[in-house]
Design an enzyme around this catalytic site. Structure first.
Site, PDB file in Angstrom:
ATOM      1  N   ARG A  60     -48.445  -3.167  22.964  1.00  0.00           N
ATOM      2  CA  ARG A  60     -49.291  -1.996  23.160  1.00  0.00           C
ATOM      3  C   ARG A  60     -50.302  -2.289  24.257  1.00  0.00           C
ATOM      4  O   ARG A  60     -50.877  -3.381  24.319  1.00  0.00           O
ATOM      5  CB  ARG A  60     -50.049  -1.639  21.870  1.00  0.00           C
ATOM      6  CG  ARG A  60     -49.186  -1.008  20.783  1.00  0.00           C
ATOM      7  CD  ARG A  60     -48.700   0.396  21.175  1.00  0.00           C
ATOM      8  NE  ARG A  60     -47.910   1.034  20.141  1.00  0.00           N
ATOM      9  CZ  ARG A  60     -46.579   1.017  20.070  1.00  0.00           C
ATOM     10  NH1 ARG A  60     -45.873   0.366  20.996  1.00  0.00           N
ATOM     11  NH2 ARG A  60     -45.950   1.650  19.102  1.00  0.00           N
ATOM     12  N   HIS A  64     -43.143   2.429  29.395  1.00  0.00           N
ATOM     13  CA  HIS A  64     -42.898   2.271  27.946  1.00  0.00           C
ATOM     14  C   HIS A  64     -41.473   2.712  27.570  1.00  0.00           C
ATOM     15  O   HIS A  64     -41.286   3.709  26.856  1.00  0.00           O
ATOM     16  CB  HIS A  64     -43.937   3.042  27.118  1.00  0.00           C
ATOM     17  CG  HIS A  64     -44.010   2.538  25.706  1.00  0.00           C
ATOM     18  ND1 HIS A  64     -45.122   2.699  24.914  1.00  0.00           N
ATOM     19  CD2 HIS A  64     -43.111   1.871  24.938  1.00  0.00           C
ATOM     20  CE1 HIS A  64     -44.897   2.166  23.716  1.00  0.00           C
ATOM     21  NE2 HIS A  64     -43.677   1.664  23.704  1.00  0.00           N
ATOM     22  N   ILE A  65     -40.511   1.923  28.048  1.00  0.00           N
ATOM     23  CA  ILE A  65     -39.108   2.258  27.772  1.00  0.00           C
ATOM     24  C   ILE A  65     -38.406   1.152  26.971  1.00  0.00           C
ATOM     25  O   ILE A  65     -37.184   1.044  26.986  1.00  0.00           O
ATOM     26  CB  ILE A  65     -38.330   2.525  29.091  1.00  0.00           C
ATOM     27  CG1 ILE A  65     -38.528   1.379  30.095  1.00  0.00           C
ATOM     28  CG2 ILE A  65     -38.744   3.855  29.693  1.00  0.00           C
ATOM     29  CD1 ILE A  65     -37.621   1.466  31.322  1.00  0.00           C
ATOM     30  N   ASP A  88     -44.628  -3.246  29.938  1.00  0.00           N
ATOM     31  CA  ASP A  88     -43.914  -2.028  29.543  1.00  0.00           C
ATOM     32  C   ASP A  88     -44.886  -1.032  28.929  1.00  0.00           C
ATOM     33  O   ASP A  88     -44.515   0.111  28.667  1.00  0.00           O
ATOM     34  CB  ASP A  88     -42.803  -2.359  28.532  1.00  0.00           C
ATOM     35  CG  ASP A  88     -41.964  -1.125  28.187  1.00  0.00           C
ATOM     36  OD1 ASP A  88     -41.664  -0.331  29.118  1.00  0.00           O
ATOM     37  OD2 ASP A  88     -41.619  -0.933  27.008  1.00  0.00           O
ATOM     38  N   ILE A 134     -45.013  -6.160  25.947  1.00  0.00           N
ATOM     39  CA  ILE A 134     -44.079  -5.119  25.502  1.00  0.00           C
ATOM     40  C   ILE A 134     -44.582  -4.490  24.199  1.00  0.00           C
ATOM     41  O   ILE A 134     -43.845  -3.767  23.528  1.00  0.00           O
ATOM     42  CB  ILE A 134     -42.637  -5.666  25.305  1.00  0.00           C
ATOM     43  CG1 ILE A 134     -42.625  -6.989  24.533  1.00  0.00           C
ATOM     44  CG2 ILE A 134     -41.949  -5.853  26.640  1.00  0.00           C
ATOM     45  CD1 ILE A 134     -42.826  -6.906  23.083  1.00  0.00           C
ATOM     46  N   ARG A 139     -51.086 -14.647  12.541  1.00  0.00           N
ATOM     47  CA  ARG A 139     -52.003 -14.888  11.427  1.00  0.00           C
ATOM     48  C   ARG A 139     -51.386 -15.875  10.445  1.00  0.00           C
ATOM     49  O   ARG A 139     -52.002 -16.805  10.005  1.00  0.00           O
ATOM     50  CB  ARG A 139     -52.326 -13.573  10.711  1.00  0.00           C
ATOM     51  CG  ARG A 139     -53.571 -12.900  11.289  1.00  0.00           C
ATOM     52  CD  ARG A 139     -53.929 -11.689  10.508  1.00  0.00           C
ATOM     53  NE  ARG A 139     -52.773 -10.809  10.441  1.00  0.00           N
ATOM     54  CZ  ARG A 139     -52.622  -9.838   9.562  1.00  0.00           C
ATOM     55  NH1 ARG A 139     -53.543  -9.600   8.674  1.00  0.00           N
ATOM     56  NH2 ARG A 139     -51.546  -9.073   9.580  1.00  0.00           N
TER      57      ARG A 139
HETATM   58  O1  LIG Z   1     -41.287   1.778  18.480  1.00  0.00           O
HETATM   59  C1  LIG Z   1     -42.270   1.336  19.077  1.00  0.00           C
HETATM   60  O2  LIG Z   1     -43.343   1.157  18.478  1.00  0.00           O
HETATM   61  C2  LIG Z   1     -42.208   1.034  20.499  1.00  0.00           C
HETATM   62  O3  LIG Z   1     -43.207   0.942  21.135  1.00  0.00           O
HETATM   63  C3  LIG Z   1     -40.883   0.792  21.133  1.00  0.00           C
HETATM   64  O4  LIG Z   1     -40.997   0.360  22.462  1.00  0.00           O
END
Ligand SMILES: O=C(O)C(=O)CO
Length: 364
Positions: A282, A330-331, A306, A280, A221
């Site tokens: 969401r 999600h690691i 991820d 990586i 943005r």
């Molecule tokens: O802390 C977060 O929001 C994460 O998704 C780390 O991967």
């Protein structure tokens, strides 16, 4: 600028559970010096830790001055959480359970400080927390390096066909007598496009600078600071240009109502056929059905993820049937040191909120 971020987090965390080189809150000083009667006489505040696996580093900091109540169930039992949150002054929110009006109502009006132990806070009803004027902290920055390392791993794995290669071994299809077998995409001389270019995006760009990439584009943005652009030879472009010109598209933005689902069929159709997508951030930023189609039809080359929608992803999900996607559960921030650092920062946030001071990393 990037170094400033990384330096800051290193200074914040130190290499022990104690914070070194950082201005302590009076509350912490009181605890350390055992001089303040209010605090040493006792645990003036009650703090709920909402997860039994929050690393000890953060708990030890809180314990100096606070009575700790801790949720014991995993997965978190909502009823237990709602019962234990009643009457507490602070909360270290250790999982990704919804933090909403229900939880805030259950806590009561005395609640004065909350910190999550995550960078993303999409599971928090932020307007509701704000409306109640409760300071809210989170833990960006300290996880940048861990997530960036993983992103680079995914980028290489997806562009060099790790998953597909491994499957050929499992299926007795190792055919390297062909010269054109399992050819991937080069990173050198490539254009890497970042959708979101905050601390994590910049940490990824820093790592990729060792891979002889040609240039960095980014869509955000607001334009990032000029010195960051110079450091990474980065140029702000609109979304369509990012899609059209990038060999690698890295999603590193928060999930908001504006970013949800933006990577859909329309977006994939604007990408290069040789492009590799890395997410990586969401899962919901990507329309996963559209991604499936784009990968299956080879509209784009491959993806490294991820994060997925939903999490956990069902083992029956159609995405898992594809050769050209590498998926991790999600690691991104899952290293021992990073988790410990996250708990330390979250504890400081809570303590600072209780002391009426600005948090180390306020979420708003
Ligand atoms: O802390 C977060 O929001 C994460 O998704 C780390 O991967």
């Amino acid at each position: 600028m990037l170094n400033r971020f990384i330096g800051l987090s290193a200074a914040i965390v130190g290499r022990s559970s104690r914070v070194s080189g950082f201005p302590f809150s009076p509350l912490l000083k009181a605890g350390n010096q055992s001089q303040n009667r209010t605090m040493s006489a006792g645990k003036a505040f009650k703090v709920l830790v909402t997860h039994p696996e929050v690393p000890q580093e953060g708990i030890d900091l809180l314990k100096e001055n606070c009575e700790i109540i801790q949720v014991q169930s995993v997965p978190i039992n909502r009823a237990e959480l709602l019962e234990k949150i009643r009457g507490v002054d602070g909360v270290l929110w250790g999982g990704h359970e919804p933090l909403n009006a229900e939880a805030l109502d259950a806590a009561g009006p005395q609640l004065k400080s909350i910190s999550t132990m995550s960078a993303g806070i999409d599971y928090v009803d932020v307007p509701e927390v704000k409306r109640r004027k409760i300071p809210l902290g989170h833990t960006p920055t300290v996880l940048n390096t861990a997530v960036a390392d993983l992103a680079v791993g995914l980028l290489i794995a997806a562009s060099r066909r790790f998953h597909e290669g491994r499957k050929t071994i499992d299926n007795d299809k190792w055919e390297n007598y062909h010269l054109n077998w399992l050819l991937g995409q080069d990173i050198r001389d490539s254009t890497v496009g970042f959708y979101g270019f905050g601390g994590i995006g910049q940490a990824i760009a820093k790592r990729l600078s060792g891979f002889d990439i040609d240039k960095v584009l980014y869509t955000t943005r607001r334009r990032v600071h000029k010195e960051i652009e110079e450091e990474f030879n980065a140029k702000k472009v609109d979304f369509d240009t990012l899609l059209a010109e990038s060999d690698f598209v890295v999603i590193a933005s928060p999930l908001t109502k504006d970013t949800q689902g933006v990577f859909n069929a329309t977006a994939f159709n604007k990408m290069k056929q040789t492009a590799v997508l890395v997410n990586i951030a969401r899962g919901k930023i990507v329309n996963q059905d559209d991604l499936y189609e784009a990968l299956k039809s080879n509209r784009i080359f491959s993806a490294g993820l991820d994060v997925t929608d939903p999490e956990p992803l069902s083992p029956k999900d159609k995405l898992l049937t594809l050769d050209n996607v590498v998926i991790l559960p999600h690691i991104g921030s899952a290293t021992k040191r990073t988790r410990a650092d996250m708990s330390t920062i979250a504890a400081h946030n809570v303590l600072r909120g209780l002391a009426g001071e600005p948090m180390l990393s306020p979420a708003y």
